[in-house]
Structure formats: structure tokens, C-alpha cells
Design a protein around this motif. Sequence first.
Motif, PDB file in Angstrom:
ATOM      1  N   GLY A  11     -18.806   0.261   2.256  1.00 58.62           N
ATOM      2  CA  GLY A  11     -19.410   1.555   1.929  1.00 58.62           C
ATOM      3  C   GLY A  11     -18.389   2.647   1.755  1.00 58.62           C
ATOM      4  N   SER A  12     -18.592   3.744   2.481  1.00 53.91           N
ATOM      5  CA  SER A  12     -17.691   4.888   2.307  1.00 53.91           C
ATOM      6  C   SER A  12     -16.469   4.809   3.211  1.00 53.91           C
ATOM      7  N   VAL A  13     -16.407   3.767   4.050  1.00 52.01           N
ATOM      8  CA  VAL A  13     -15.214   3.604   4.899  1.00 52.01           C
ATOM      9  C   VAL A  13     -14.054   3.148   4.018  1.00 52.01           C
ATOM     10  N   PRO A  14     -12.910   3.835   4.058  1.00 56.15           N
ATOM     11  CA  PRO A  14     -11.786   3.435   3.189  1.00 56.15           C
ATOM     12  C   PRO A  14     -11.281   2.035   3.537  1.00 56.15           C
ATOM     13  N   LEU A  15     -11.140   1.221   2.497  1.00 58.54           N
ATOM     14  CA  LEU A  15     -10.584  -0.124   2.669  1.00 58.54           C
ATOM     15  C   LEU A  15      -9.065  -0.022   2.535  1.00 58.54           C
ATOM     16  N   VAL A  16      -8.357  -0.527   3.537  1.00 56.83           N
ATOM     17  CA  VAL A  16      -6.892  -0.494   3.546  1.00 56.83           C
ATOM     18  C   VAL A  16      -6.400  -1.932   3.483  1.00 56.83           C
ATOM     19  N   ALA A  17      -5.520  -2.210   2.532  1.00 57.63           N
ATOM     20  CA  ALA A  17      -5.098  -3.603   2.350  1.00 57.63           C
ATOM     21  C   ALA A  17      -3.588  -3.761   2.271  1.00 57.63           C
ATOM     22  N   ASP A  18      -3.087  -4.697   3.062  1.00 54.46           N
ATOM     23  CA  ASP A  18      -1.710  -5.168   2.915  1.00 54.46           C
ATOM     24  C   ASP A  18      -1.709  -6.176   1.763  1.00 54.46           C
ATOM     25  N   MET A  19      -1.024  -5.829   0.688  1.00 50.10           N
ATOM     26  CA  MET A  19      -0.972  -6.713  -0.494  1.00 50.10           C
ATOM     27  C   MET A  19       0.454  -7.169  -0.767  1.00 50.10           C
ATOM     28  N   SER A  20       1.267  -7.212   0.272  1.00 51.37           N
ATOM     29  CA  SER A  20       2.684  -7.533   0.078  1.00 51.37           C
ATOM     30  C   SER A  20       2.908  -8.793  -0.741  1.00 51.37           C
ATOM     31  N   SER A  21       2.106  -9.822  -0.482  1.00 44.10           N
ATOM     32  CA  SER A  21       2.400 -11.105  -1.134  1.00 44.10           C
ATOM     33  C   SER A  21       1.491 -11.415  -2.324  1.00 44.10           C
ATOM     34  N   SER A  22       0.707 -10.425  -2.768  1.00 40.45           N
ATOM     35  CA  SER A  22      -0.107 -10.714  -3.957  1.00 40.45           C
ATOM     36  C   SER A  22      -0.055  -9.609  -5.006  1.00 40.45           C
ATOM     37  N   ILE A  23       0.484  -8.455  -4.665  1.00 40.45           N
ATOM     38  CA  ILE A  23       0.486  -7.351  -5.631  1.00 40.45           C
ATOM     39  C   ILE A  23       1.193  -7.782  -6.922  1.00 40.45           C
ATOM     40  N   LEU A  24       0.649  -7.377  -8.027  1.00 39.73           N
ATOM     41  CA  LEU A  24       1.158  -7.690  -9.374  1.00 39.73           C
ATOM     42  C   LEU A  24       0.914  -9.135  -9.798  1.00 39.73           C
ATOM     43  N   SER A  25       0.250  -9.919  -8.945  1.00 34.45           N
ATOM     44  CA  SER A  25      -0.002 -11.310  -9.343  1.00 34.45           C
ATOM     45  C   SER A  25      -1.307 -11.451 -10.110  1.00 34.45           C
TER      46      SER A  25
ATOM     47  N   GLN B  35       9.509  -7.156  -1.521  1.00 34.63           N
ATOM     48  CA  GLN B  35      10.394  -8.333  -1.578  1.00 34.63           C
ATOM     49  C   GLN B  35       9.730  -9.655  -1.920  1.00 34.63           C
ATOM     50  N   LYS B  36       8.485  -9.611  -2.408  1.00 33.43           N
ATOM     51  CA  LYS B  36       7.858 -10.850  -2.841  1.00 33.43           C
ATOM     52  C   LYS B  36       7.626 -10.818  -4.359  1.00 33.43           C
ATOM     53  N   ASN B  37       6.837  -9.857  -4.802  1.00 30.50           N
ATOM     54  CA  ASN B  37       6.499  -9.844  -6.231  1.00 30.50           C
ATOM     55  C   ASN B  37       7.029  -8.642  -6.996  1.00 30.50           C
ATOM     56  N   MET B  38       7.743  -7.737  -6.316  1.00 32.27           N
ATOM     57  CA  MET B  38       8.109  -6.482  -6.977  1.00 32.27           C
ATOM     58  C   MET B  38       9.604  -6.211  -7.071  1.00 32.27           C
ATOM     59  N   GLY B  39      10.397  -6.825  -6.214  1.00 34.72           N
ATOM     60  CA  GLY B  39      11.814  -6.493  -6.243  1.00 34.72           C
ATOM     61  C   GLY B  39      12.511  -6.873  -4.954  1.00 34.72           C
ATOM     62  N   PRO B  40      13.562  -6.133  -4.604  1.00 30.51           N
ATOM     63  CA  PRO B  40      14.339  -6.488  -3.412  1.00 30.51           C
ATOM     64  C   PRO B  40      13.690  -5.952  -2.134  1.00 30.51           C
ATOM     65  N   ALA B  41      14.081  -6.487  -1.008  1.00 30.46           N
ATOM     66  CA  ALA B  41      13.689  -5.954   0.291  1.00 30.46           C
ATOM     67  C   ALA B  41      14.243  -4.546   0.440  1.00 30.46           C
ATOM     68  N   GLY B  42      13.495  -3.705   1.149  1.00 34.57           N
ATOM     69  CA  GLY B  42      13.964  -2.349   1.410  1.00 34.57           C
ATOM     70  C   GLY B  42      13.169  -1.300   0.653  1.00 34.57           C
ATOM     71  N   LEU B  43      12.177  -1.753  -0.085  1.00 33.33           N
ATOM     72  CA  LEU B  43      11.268  -0.839  -0.792  1.00 33.33           C
ATOM     73  C   LEU B  43       9.836  -1.196  -0.399  1.00 33.33           C
ATOM     74  N   THR B  44       9.058  -0.182  -0.046  1.00 36.79           N
ATOM     75  CA  THR B  44       7.643  -0.369   0.270  1.00 36.79           C
ATOM     76  C   THR B  44       6.838   0.512  -0.665  1.00 36.79           C
ATOM     77  N   VAL B  45       5.885  -0.082  -1.366  1.00 38.33           N
ATOM     78  CA  VAL B  45       5.052   0.702  -2.280  1.00 38.33           C
ATOM     79  C   VAL B  45       3.712   0.977  -1.608  1.00 38.33           C
ATOM     80  N   VAL B  46       3.302   2.236  -1.650  1.00 44.90           N
ATOM     81  CA  VAL B  46       1.996   2.631  -1.118  1.00 44.90           C
ATOM     82  C   VAL B  46       1.198   3.290  -2.242  1.00 44.90           C
ATOM     83  N   ILE B  47      -0.025   2.837  -2.413  1.00 45.87           N
ATOM     84  CA  ILE B  47      -0.952   3.438  -3.383  1.00 45.87           C
ATOM     85  C   ILE B  47      -2.099   4.014  -2.546  1.00 45.87           C
ATOM     86  N   ILE B  48      -2.222   5.318  -2.549  1.00 47.35           N
ATOM     87  CA  ILE B  48      -3.154   5.962  -1.601  1.00 47.35           C
ATOM     88  C   ILE B  48      -4.036   6.977  -2.315  1.00 47.35           C
TER      89      ILE B  48
END
Lengths: 361, 361
Positions: free
Chosen positions: B165-179, B195-208
Motif C-alpha cells: 500500500g502506501s508504506v514505502p518499499l525499500v529494496a536492496d538490489m545490489s545483485s540484480s540492478i540493471l539485469s 560491484q556486481k552489475n554496475m562497476g567497481p567496489a566503492g560506489l553505492t547507488v541510491v534511488i530515492i
Amino acid sequence: MARVYNFSAGPSVLPEWVLQKAASEMMEYGSSGQSVMEMSHRSSDYQAIIDSCRQSLVDTLHIPEDYEVLFLQGGASTQFAMIPLNLMNGSGRADFVLTGQWAKKAYQQAAKYGRCNVVASSEDGVFSYIPQIDAQKLDPQADYLHICYNNTIYGTRFPTLPSCGSVPLVADMSSSILSEPIDVSKFGLIYAGAQKNMGPAGLTVVIIRKDLIGHARDITPIMLDYKTHADAGSMYNTPPTYAIYICKLVLDWLNNEMGGIEQIQKINAQKAALLYDYLDESKLFSATVQGECRSLMNVPFVTGDKDLDAQFVKEATAQGLVNLKGHRTVGGMRASIYNAMPVKGVQALVDFMARFEAAHR
Amino acid sequence: MARVYNFSAGPSVLPEWVLQKAASEMMEYGSSGQSVMEMSHRSSDYQAIIDSCRQSLVDTLHIPEDYEVLFLQGGASTQFAMIPLNLMNGSGRADFVLTGQWAKKAYQQAAKYGRCNVVASSEDGVFSYIPQIDAQKLDPQADYLHICYNNTIYGTRFPTLPSCGSVPLVADMSSSILSEPIDVSKFGLIYAGAQKNMGPAGLTVVIIRKDLIGHARDITPIMLDYKTHADAGSMYNTPPTYAIYICKLVLDWLNNEMGGIEQIQKINAQKAALLYDYLDESKLFSATVQGECRSLMNVPFVTGDKDLDAQFVKEATAQGLVNLKGHRTVGGMRASIYNAMPVKGVQALVDFMARFEAAHR
């Protein structure tokens, strides 16, 4: 276009030796069949890289055995919170010396977590000097005394370390680490963003006395507790693996190609003297910092005429001398001459300044 | 040695196109006279890189205008604290689905900051399935519902998204984003270590979603407040500049060389089918996950005999099929077949498995 001389304050110039090595190993590191960027951080190949980086740092800075070296993320700005969250656990008070924007940010962030006391400040002089510290003002019960050892924006550096007895001295060394030998045993904690003298942005190195680890406040996120990283050899989660590899290459270059940290200090002193000597003789340009507080890494200077400053920066850029524009709070120009800036780069800058001066006097 | 087929769970294989481009640009990016690693993050050259990366991500995932894309540091583990510190500000309660070690860590860290409710768990089956969520158990006043969309260690993926419903869904997509394409509008916040599907370790992408920004708790460090980064275009302090550049190259590769995200989804489905079909037919190997919960990215499998598993991993490594050892909590093997793993890599694995099976049945 040929490679420029890059006087950026950070991220900044890296040794060509490092970049060439990184390029040559990009498709395959050793006989691993992989790029370092693709390596599992749990692999033996990668463990050897991070171990070598750590050991090289220990050897280069003569880090005593009662200190931990941590490879973290988040930059100095994250340390501004991590330090009080972990160290401000005795009296709940800490002392700060305000020598610039970054020192002030460290102070402001810490003030969220405890009572912060400004023991000296040079804000009255646009941070163009390192203030004297009145020993009377130091809190003997402070959980730490914080300084920013080299001030990137203003071009100052502590000529001597403050005496704070048994109070741990905490220092932001982002823009001076590896530029000269330091006596690590005089510090409780040293931290540095890598993107000036150590490698790429995205890696933060923390050197912390072991007895200061393990006392984080309850509210501290797991990732902001030094103990988390000390216990896991900086591998609690995936570290910034490629940035650590580049840092290892920078240390290899420093020690094997440049003769070590004592030698690089001599070269740094020579580069700084080239520039300061010219500035002190110049009828057009002048340094904004005088005397023993001058940084060997960041050299701000001005003509006193904003339009002329802008013209200088523009013409210098056309000559392949880039990123010379000063920080907006100081104005004018700033040449950051980190370890990787060769003597001939500084010489090229001084030669151009002389030509510019001849044309404008 | 030639390049191997690297089945690492992360850091993991990157497209050769990306590595070659990065190597060729290492000494000089365009006509800048510098490596991207040396660029000031405040330069126009670098601004163009981060802008391109952000726009490419927006275009690829069709991110709606009411969302911010943030480039951060610290990995998913830092998000485990950052999310409750920023979002747990209404009822002070949040719901969690436990589908593996990472989902559990997110839950445990959040429990430091509020009341956390486990609404479903598959821990009873070593996380080998995605549990049904009883709608009755969902807290309509929860500040968010947290899931780990694809579980790297266990090889499961949510076949459908929970209805909250209106509760925000929060998802860790580290190993599937862009797949595969995702409907971003169904989420309050998506985060992913690169570091799985987007590039090197040391970067975290947040879409909020923008309305979730700006409500951080008082105790939140400045660097752990989403508002800090949203207000500054992810440049409050120096971002992990080189990792962002590599992420941009990965997106260029995905969209220009591979035909975009719909096309990569088809290829990913084809690769997963190759492996799962073989496993379902095999008399020696079996998949540890059944049915619609199977991940397209991480495929764990076992022989049922620990010694034989070890022998398989060893012989596969000798064949240039590396990092196939399963996580210790599941045992056996795991093949991570992210976007950058070519079909021929999976085919080589299946061919080797068939040879191994023939020799051991």
C-alpha cells in the motif's frame, strides 16, 4: 593533447608510473586472468594486494605496532562524525583548533555529539596563519584535540605539533600524508582522504592507536565503528578494492622509484622553495601565507587584481598549466604541488609566471 | 594466461569493452590531458561524466522525475543504518522480510534505531526460497517495508513484489540492478552496491523518492543524511570519481553495445536457462533453489558430496572457470552470472560440468 601539469587540490595528479602500470594491468593482473577491479575481495590475489598496501604504509610511515591501519570509505567528511562517535566517550568534550573550512566542519559535526571547545582560531585572518595555542585553554580531560595539519584551501601547515599531554591528538592529514616523515606515535588518530597524495577518491585511510578502538557510542552505525573494520582487517564489507590497489601502486612508486619518504620530502621542499622564492621576489604576485606556516603542498597566491588573476588562470590553462584557480574564499590562484607533481611542472609554472609578470608590469 | 571466466559474486566480471576503454583512457581522457582519476570533481570535464552517468541510469531504468539518484560510498552495509536514520521517523517502526544474511543484517542494524518487525522469513529453509507474506502481518503504519530483492548468497529472487500500500518499499538490489527492467515507481528507495552489475567496489547507488528526503533524525551524521547528497548533486564532498566513471562506461556498454536493458534481460534469461536446465537434468548436480524464486544472477548448486564439490571447484579453476566455490552457509558451488558474463562463459561452465559428470557418475 599532451598530458598537462595539473595543479588541482584534489583529486589531483598521480604519478605517470602508476597510471601506466594500472593501464597495463587493466585487462589482467599478473596471471590472475582478471582485472583487479573484477577480483573477489576474498581471493588470495586480492588479499596479497591489500596486505602489501597496508605493510607498505606501515613501513613508509614507521607506524608503531600499537596502531591499526584502516581502509575506509566516505572521505574526511565521514570521519568528522566517526571520530566523535568513537572517541568522545570519556568527558564527552573535545578541543578544536580552527585553521580553515575543513577544521571548522570537523568541529561543527562533532558538536552534534558532545561539548566542543575552540582553543585557537585564525578565522580573523581568513585562516592565513596557524594560530598559537594557549596551553591554559586546553582541557586536560578532553577526549581528544583535533587539528587539520595541512590546510588545502589556505596553504598553511602546523610548523610544530601542539603539546596536549595525554589527550589524544587527532589530525586530518588529507593533503599532506606521505609528503614528509611524521612521528605517528605523537597522534591518537590520523585520517586522510586518499585523493591528494595516496590515490583515487573513494578511499579514506585511518591510522588509529589500538586503545582508542572499541568504545563507540550506542547510536553508532556498525559501519562507523572503528572496531568493525579493525576486527575484520578492513574487510567487514567489500572495501574500495581498486582504490586500494592504486594506493599500493603509489606507495610502490614512492618507495621504489622516488627513493622513499625522506627523499620525497627533499623534492617537495625544493618544489615549494622554487615557487615561494619566486613569489617573494615578484613585483606582481604575492603569496597569501608568510613564514613558517607555509604549506609545502598547497601554495595560494594573488596579484591583488581580480581581473588579472582571471587572465593569468586562463592563459596558464592554455599553456597546459591547469587547475590554478584559487578557492573562492581566498581568491586568486593556488598551486597544489603534491608528491606526484614533478619539479619540472613547478619550474614550468614559475617560468610562465615570469613571462606573465614581464608582460604585465 | 588468457582472461578467465570469473563467476565471482562480487566484485565480479566487468565487460571487456569497459576495461579496454578504461585502459585506453587511463593516461588521458579525451583532450583533457589527465586521467579521470586525476580530475578535480569540480571540473567541467568531470561534471559531464557524473551527469552522463546519472542521466544514463535515469534513462535505462526509466526513473521518474520525483526520484533522486545519489552516488554514495560505504556499500549496502552503510545503507543498513542510513535507511532507518532517514526513514524511521513516523511511527518509528519498520517491517522486514528475512531472505538471507544481508536482509538480516539490514534488520539487525535498523533495530538499533526503531521497532523492527519480521513479517516473513525463510531462515527455516536456509533461505532457499522467498517466503509468502501474510498481508495481516504488515504494519500499515510502518515507516517502510524492507526486502532484499535478489539474494546473492542463496540464489533467490522475489518473483513478485510485496503489496504494501502506501508504506514505502525499500529494496536492496545490489545483485540484480540493471539485469532487468524494474518499475521504480513501486519503490520508496532502491539501493545497490555497484560491484556486481554496475562497476567497481566503492560506489553505492541510491534511488530515492524525493518526499522521503529531508527527515533524518537528529543523531544522523551529515554524511548519512540523504538530503546532504541530494542538495549537492552527490558532490557534498569528493565522490568516488573513478568508480562513477566506470559505472558510466558500464551503462554505455549496456545501452550501446548490448542493446539496452530489455535485451540484456533476454540474454540473462538465456544464460540462466542454460545452467538451470542442465542442473534439472543432471544426475550429479542439483540446484539448491527450485521454481519461480530462482535468481537469474546467482545460481548455487551442489553434488551432495563435499569432497566432490571441492574437486569440482579445483578442476574448474584449472580450466579457467574461477570463483565457483559456494558461500560457506550454503556450501557447494555458486555461479554468479551477471550482465558482463557472456553466454559463452556459461556454456563453457555447462560443458565442463557435463564432462565432470561423465567422469564421476
